[in-house]
Design an enzyme around this catalytic site. Structure first.
Site, PDB file in Angstrom:
ATOM      1  N   ASP A   1      25.576 -10.174  14.738  1.00 21.45           N
ATOM      2  CA  ASP A   1      25.181 -11.553  14.491  1.00 21.45           C
ATOM      3  C   ASP A   1      23.744 -11.695  14.997  1.00 21.45           C
ATOM      4  OD1 ASP A   1      24.704 -14.243  14.545  1.00 21.45           O
ATOM      5  OD2 ASP A   1      26.551 -14.774  15.615  1.00 21.45           O
TER       6      ASP A   1
ATOM      7  N   CYS B   1      20.905  16.785  29.681  1.00 20.10           N
ATOM      8  CA  CYS B   1      21.299  15.796  28.677  1.00 20.10           C
ATOM      9  C   CYS B   1      22.567  16.293  27.971  1.00 20.10           C
ATOM     10  CB  CYS B   1      20.199  15.609  27.640  1.00 20.10           C
ATOM     11  SG  CYS B   1      18.522  15.452  28.301  1.00 20.10           S
TER      12      CYS B   1
ATOM     13  N   CYS C   1      18.406   8.104  32.922  1.00 17.54           N
ATOM     14  CA  CYS C   1      19.405   9.174  32.842  1.00 17.54           C
ATOM     15  C   CYS C   1      19.011  10.341  33.758  1.00 17.54           C
ATOM     16  CB  CYS C   1      19.572   9.650  31.400  1.00 17.54           C
ATOM     17  SG  CYS C   1      20.610   8.553  30.389  1.00 17.54           S
TER      18      CYS C   1
ATOM     19  N   CYS D   1      26.148  15.853  29.503  1.00 17.65           N
ATOM     20  CA  CYS D   1      26.796  14.549  29.322  1.00 17.65           C
ATOM     21  C   CYS D   1      26.973  14.210  27.841  1.00 17.65           C
ATOM     22  CB  CYS D   1      26.000  13.461  30.038  1.00 17.65           C
ATOM     23  SG  CYS D   1      26.194  13.558  31.838  1.00 17.65           S
ATOM     24  N   HIS D   2      25.905  14.310  27.051  1.00 18.57           N
ATOM     25  CA  HIS D   2      25.934  13.734  25.698  1.00 18.57           C
ATOM     26  C   HIS D   2      26.365  14.703  24.602  1.00 18.57           C
ATOM     27  CE1 HIS D   2      24.386   9.934  27.022  1.00 18.57           C
ATOM     28  NE2 HIS D   2      23.359  10.514  27.627  1.00 18.57           N
TER      29      HIS D   2
END
Lengths: 270, 148
Positions: free
Chosen positions: A59, A186, A231, A189-190
């Site tokens: 929205d 990185c 991060c 975790c990802h």
């Protein structure tokens, strides 16, 4: 003893904005250069967020990013600096920036890897005679948001070959380096653990197609380099400077992991 | 006299660099020379600024909220592992599980761009280990109470 593997989201609804005025897919085929490192699909960070956060991005009126987009558009049309020019003096309507976000960062004419912030400050200092904005300052984030929104829905498509290649290689090396006293990369975790919970946080693939994002946890608008910095700091490490060569290289590499996902333009995250 | 010196050494804390690894990835000797306190260990396990083990692990009978699942559940860890093995896992998980994402809690150097805690400022090695010798012993004592 096997470590738990990544878990793909069980549902990937589209982001349906303003009742369908804009519809953004939340997954895409994984780019070939990943060689299966993320499985066969890549996902927007939006699908890893809770219903309330998701709804805010569906929205444009409820989306808190939009107020900052408006300020960015205002700055676009405002004369600043010794040359008596605004961005609009040269670029006309901000719609002329359509497509720019999808290919950033990219190698400039001088062979340097530049992020959108570099291009903006180059125009401000060398073409307008205005002061450079700090990398993650509010005026800079307003402008990068306003420019990013012009590419909403276009697939991320950063170049990784040719002159971009050495930067991309360096970014990849950074992505897989285990930083800090917690020795986490990185990828730890990802890539290895997306879909898992790290304390209260639902780990996403760390995609960048939503940036700059508005974070409802109180952080306000957050640039990509600010996110990288956070991060890395959370691994008990010393992050690179925002705007540094290292973070621009990393930006290119991480963006390339999301090639194919739509630019979300003005997204909302937790 | 000589006996007294040996007695003193046995009581002393084992520094991270001096940890003696035994056959089969174990650390047989207490790191602090003082038995662990399971109650303290439970706090260290859950406290964000201490072990923060809860970021990655679930223990069903722990009252910590938002338990993570990057690592396996530790229910029954005290039945699966001996105290000597648990000490090894907590002190330096990468020694036991190569390439593990689990941090090494009793290690002081060999880091890339180490920071001063979570400030983002650079830190000079040797760093303070994430947990000290007694805290490791306390966490090990806590895990040892987790029986299947």
């Amino acid at each position: 003893l096997p470590a738990l593997a990544e878990t793909a989201p069980t549902e990937t609804p589209d982001i349906v904005i303003d009742g369908g005025a804009v519809t953004l897919p939340t997954f895409a085929d994984a780019p070939a250069h990943l060689e299966g490192a993320l499985g066969d699909k890549i996902y927007s960070g939006w699908v890893f967020r809770d219903a309330e956060t998701r709804a805010m991005q569906e929205d444009d009126f409820a989306n808190p990013s939009m107020a900052f987009v408006d300020q960015g558009i205002e700055a676009w049309n405002t004369v600043d600096g010794t040359e008596g020019k605004s961005c609009a003096s040269c670029h006309n309507e901000i719609e002329s920036m359509k497509g720019v976000r999808a290919v950033m960062p990219k190698v400039n004419a001088a062979g340097e890897l530049w992020s959108m912030e570099n291009y903006i400050n180059d125009c401000r200092t060398n073409r307008m005679g205005a002061e450079a904005w700090k990398w993650s300052s509010q005026p800079m984030e307003n402008m990068t948001l306003a420019i990013s929104l012009q590419s909403r829905g276009m697939p991320v498509d950063v170049a990784i070959d040719g002159p971009a290649k050495p930067f991309w290689e360096k970014g990849k090396e950074i992505y897989y380096t285990r930083y800090g006293q917690l020795e986490l990369s990185c990828a730890n975790c990802h890539q290895q653990n997306y879909g898992q919970m790290i304390r209260a946080d639902h780990l996403s693939q760390g995609q960048t197609n939503g940036f700059p994002v508005f974070r409802i946890n109180g952080a306000g608008t957050v640039s990509l380099h600010e996110r990288f910095s956070g991060c890395i700091r959370d691994t008990r490490a010393e992050p690179f400077e925002q705007g540094s060569q290292e973070f621009r290289d990393l930006e290119l590499y991480v963006a390339s992991r999301g090639n194919g996902l739509p630019v979300e333009g003005a997204s909302v995250r937790h | 006299m000589a006996g007294a010196v040996i007695w003193g050494a046995a009581q002393a804390e084992v520094a991270p660099a001096d940890v003696a690894w035994g056959e089969g990835n174990v650390i047989a000797e207490s790191l602090s020379g003082t038995p662990g306190n399971a109650g303290e260990g439970a706090k260290i396990y859950a406290e964000k600024s201490l072990g923060n083990c809860v970021a990655c692990h679930v223990v069903s009978n722990s009252d910590a909220d938002f338990q993570g699942n990057v690592g396996p559940s530790l229910d029954g860890a005290g039945s699966r592992w001996t105290e000597e093995q648990l000490r090894a896992i907590v002190a330096d998980a990468k020694h036991v599980f190569p390439d593990s994402v689990m941090p090494s809690f009793y290690k002081t150097s060999g880091y890339v761009r180490p920071g001063e805690g979570f400030t983002g400022k650079p830190a000079q090695e040797p760093l303070k280990p994430l947990l000290n010798a007694q805290q490791i012993e306390d966490v090990v004592a806590y895990l040892a109470t987790q029986k299947e």
